[in-house]
Design an enzyme around this catalytic site. Structure first.
Site, PDB file in Angstrom:
ATOM      1  CG  ASN A 109      -5.402  -0.382 -35.503  1.00  0.00           C
ATOM      2  OD1 ASN A 109      -6.025   0.670 -35.446  1.00  0.00           O
ATOM      3  ND2 ASN A 109      -4.443  -0.681 -34.656  1.00  0.00           N
ATOM      4  CG  ASP A 110      -6.583  -6.283 -37.770  1.00  0.00           C
ATOM      5  OD1 ASP A 110      -6.056  -6.354 -38.894  1.00  0.00           O
ATOM      6  OD2 ASP A 110      -5.987  -6.538 -36.718  1.00  0.00           O
ATOM      7  NE  ARG A 139      -3.506  -8.326 -29.457  1.00  0.00           N
ATOM      8  CZ  ARG A 139      -3.395  -7.431 -30.448  1.00  0.00           C
ATOM      9  NH1 ARG A 139      -4.448  -6.759 -30.857  1.00  0.00           N
ATOM     10  NH2 ARG A 139      -2.236  -7.198 -31.008  1.00  0.00           N
ATOM     11  NE  ARG A 154      -0.974  -3.681 -31.067  1.00  0.00           N
ATOM     12  CZ  ARG A 154      -1.367  -2.399 -31.015  1.00  0.00           C
ATOM     13  NH1 ARG A 154      -0.769  -1.565 -30.189  1.00  0.00           N
ATOM     14  NH2 ARG A 154      -2.343  -1.974 -31.795  1.00  0.00           N
ATOM     15  NE  ARG A 157      -3.045  -3.051 -39.161  1.00  0.00           N
ATOM     16  CZ  ARG A 157      -3.200  -3.545 -37.950  1.00  0.00           C
ATOM     17  NH1 ARG A 157      -4.188  -4.392 -37.677  1.00  0.00           N
ATOM     18  NH2 ARG A 157      -2.400  -3.207 -36.970  1.00  0.00           N
ATOM     19  CG  HIS A 185      -2.213  -0.804   0.838  1.00  0.00           C
ATOM     20  ND1 HIS A 185      -2.950  -1.484   1.760  1.00  0.00           N
ATOM     21  CD2 HIS A 185      -2.813  -1.001  -0.355  1.00  0.00           C
ATOM     22  CE1 HIS A 185      -3.965  -2.075   1.150  1.00  0.00           C
ATOM     23  NE2 HIS A 185      -3.907  -1.800  -0.133  1.00  0.00           N
TER      24      HIS A 185
HETATM   25  C1  PEP Z   1      -6.591  -3.413 -34.000  1.00  0.00           C
HETATM   26  O1  PEP Z   1      -6.644  -4.229 -34.914  1.00  0.00           O
HETATM   27  O2  PEP Z   1      -7.262  -2.370 -33.971  1.00  0.00           O
HETATM   28  C2  PEP Z   1      -5.701  -3.631 -32.846  1.00  0.00           C
HETATM   29  C3  PEP Z   1      -5.723  -2.858 -31.793  1.00  0.00           C
HETATM   30  O3  PEP Z   1      -4.843  -4.659 -32.910  1.00  0.00           O
HETATM   31  P1  PEP Z   1      -3.491  -4.659 -33.761  1.00  0.00           P
HETATM   32  O4  PEP Z   1      -3.250  -3.258 -34.241  1.00  0.00           O
HETATM   33  O5  PEP Z   1      -2.457  -5.175 -32.843  1.00  0.00           O
HETATM   34  O6  PEP Z   1      -3.827  -5.618 -34.855  1.00  0.00           O
HETATM   35 MG    MG Z   2      -5.858  -6.203 -34.729  1.00  0.00          MG
END
Ligand code: PEP
Ligand code: MG
Length: 588
Positions: free
Chosen positions: A461-462, A341, A305, A472, A198
């Site tokens: 992103n994906d 993740r 990640r 991308r 603490h």
């Molecule tokens: C995404 O795809 O938005 C994401 C956060 O994962 P990464 O960029 O690692 O694929």
């Molecule tokens: Mg992703």
């Protein structure tokens, strides 16, 4: 200027410990040791008087703790001050109080002896527990025990130190750590204590550098020594030479410039003008980023990640390395949460492990790769579970596209849990399991998938790549990579509303979450949490604090009815203008 490593290479004035609270400061040492409490054991004749003394001591201890609790609330906010509320509850524990009173009656011994004996029993159980969390809590109980005994002995206890000093001690109680701020303490150095103690949590909340667990640091430091406390790296320099002093003074100067810009925002919540709070978390790619995460006032890690560990090492880490990495991060961020993740191998990531595929982004990636390589997946699940002892880790699956992937992953997780339980290995039995929603099929099936997991994190992103069918990383088609395309906005809306019907919390960890221009729409669409790179936190927070949830909701509603990216972008830009919201860039 030399780097830190070079500077310390042949120095014999460095003490190493655990980096418990980030920050840097220079000050004179004040060695603090609490007066030792000795407990007498003698027989008493007046039992009634002894019981009444015990009640008086409890009352006085409560009064003191309440004062500390209120001071802590002012200094660190309600949530963190709960540490002291928990201590106050011990003073009200009817089982403990009744046991002590009946022992005074039956054994006719001094109450201080019985208090010491009874509370020490609790403490011993905690110290012997294999849970490090409980071992750390034993120190809190020590404070309460000594407080009651001191009040029984009618002694005063001054938690006073000289002003502007670096406090060096064998150990610190949470009360010491908070009360020393009244004397403007510059930092803490302790021999004992871990990252989840603490005292460490308090130092982090108060922005004071702290290095704990130095073992014998307090013996090597003398009162009045000049100290540099580096809470980023977990080291202390004793009586630094001029080169060392220069190096750190420059570092402090640089930090203070950045700090001034951020300070105003760090402790403020990301709350809209009409009171809706958005939890801001950080995306962490490399473990070193955790410091900025903490300094920038994030409320935890929304995305770690783990495939980056493979990138850094050049190979798959074994269980031991993984446990160490996850545990360290979880401890540094404690009591906030870290979202680990599972390895997102494949696509454009960790290519060396991966076979050749014509369309890697659409190939054996993320959860697909892990389920095809169960040994690897199981070793990661085991590592995450073993690191979860402090109960602040949640586990997230990447690239989920079918329900079966969730169900199979959960079977594997349940299998690992069963084995660990059989082996009596400690882990968080209620660890939260979530998924990345980054494939259109998962977005469409949000309600159904939500019934099997605890949380969603939208990976724009994906998601944008798959929704718009645009690579991308491909410049040639980058103009089609549109976060403000109505298809994207509607998909996010669908995920949030359907996810909520299944009672999952919905956050976003893709780059769209870090774009201040997108903030009003995302808030308006009802996202509970945004996870962004640590350096983006202040600017996103500033934007949220300048807008109202009501206006953001009507902006989102309007945009949901639009047919082109251009319309949405213009509407959003208009929103900023009309509401007089300045678009801020990331500060560091
Ligand atoms: C995404 O795809 O938005 C994401 C956060 O994962 P990464 O960029 O690692 O694929
Ligand atoms: Mg992703």
């Amino acid at each position: 200027m030399k780097g830190l490593k070079k500077l310390l290479e042949h120095s014999d004035n460095v003490i190493y410990g655990l980096a418990a609270a980030p920050g840097l400061d220079i000050g004179y040492a004040f060695k603090y040791s609490k007066e030792h409490i000795s407990v007498a054991d003698s027989n008493i004749t007046d039992v009634e008087e002894a019981v009444s003394n015990f009640h008086d001591a409890l009352r006085q201890s409560k009064k003191e703790m309440l004062k500390i609790f209120n001071f802590a609330k002012d200094k660190m906010g309600e949530v963190r001050a709960a540490i002291f509320e928990a201590q106050l509850m011990i003073l009200d524990d009817p089982v403990l109080i009744d046991t002590i009173i009946s022992r005074i009656n039956n054994e006719k011994r001094l109450p201080e002896f019985i208090v010491n004996h009874e509370i020490s029993k609790y403490q011993q159980l905690m110290i012997l527990s294999s849970e490090s969390y409980l071992q750390e809590r034993a120190m809190d109980i020590e404070d309460i025990k000594n407080r009651i005994i001191r009040n029984l002995q009618k002694k005063r206890w001054a938690s006073k130190i000289v002003h502007d000093a670096v406090v060096v001690s064998e150990n610190l109680t949470p009360a010491d750590a908070i009360l020393f701020t009244k004397s403007n303490a510059k930092g803490y150095v302790t021999d004992r204590g871990g990252l989840t103690s603490h005292a460490a949590i308090i130092a982090r909340s108060l922005d004071l550098p702290a290095v704990v667990g130095t073992h014998n640091g307090s013996q090597k430091i003398n009162d009045g020594d000049l100290l540099i406390v580096d809470g980023f790296h977990g080291l202390i320099l004793v009586n630094p030479d001029s080169e060392q002093l220069d190096f750190f003074k420059k570092k402090i100067e640089h930090l203070s410039k950045i700090d001034t810009e951020l300070k105003g925002l760090k402790d403020k919540p990301a709350v809209t003008t009409d009171g809706r709070e958005i939890v801001l978390m950080a995306n962490v790619d490399i473990t070193g980023e955790i410091d900025t995460t903490i300094t920038n006032g994030s409320r935890g890690v929304g995305l770690f990640r783990t495939e980056q560990i493979i990138e850094e090492l050049g190979e798959i880490p074994d269980e031991e390395i993984q446990i160490k990495a996850y545990k360290n991060l979880a401890e540094r961020i404690y009591p906030d949460t870290i979202t680990i993740r599972a390895f997102d191998i494949g696509g454009d990531k960790v290519k060396q492990l991966h076979m050749r595929e014509a369309n890697p982004f659409l190939g054996l990636r993320g959860i697909r790769f892990l389920l095809a390589n169960e040994d690897l997946f199981v070793s990661q699940i085991n590592s995450v579970l073993k690191a979860s002892v402090n109960k602040n880790i949640q586990f997230m699956l990447p690239m989920v596209s079918t329900l079966n992937e969730i169900l199979r992953s959960k079977e594997l997780i349940a299998g690992c849990m069963k084995t660990l339980s059989k082996q009596n290995i400690e882990y968080d039995k209620n660890i939260r399991i979530g998924i990345m929603v980054e494939v259109p099929s998962a977005a469409l099936m949000a309600r159904e998938f939500g019934k099997h997991v605890d949380f969603f994190s939208i990976g724009t992103n994906d998601l944008i790549q798959f929704l718009m069918a645009v690579d991308r990383g491909n410049d040639i088609v980058s103009d089609l990579y549109q976060e403000f395309n109505p298809a994207v906005i509607r998909t996010i809306h669908h995920i949030v509303t359907e996810g909520k019907k299944s009672n999952v919390s919905v956050s976003m960890c893709g780059e769209m979450a870090a774009d201040t221009l997108a903030t009003p729409i995302l808030v308006g669409l009802g996202l509970d949490c945004l996870s962004v790179s640590p350096s983006a936190i202040p600017s996103i927070k500033r934007t949220i604090r300048n807008l109202s949830f009501e206006s953001a909701k009507s902006l989102a509603e309007k945009c949901l009815k639009m047919s082109s990216e251009k319309e949405v972008t213009e509407e959003v830009e208009n929103y900023f203008r009309e509401n007089n919201i300045e678009r801020t860039r990331n500060i560091i």
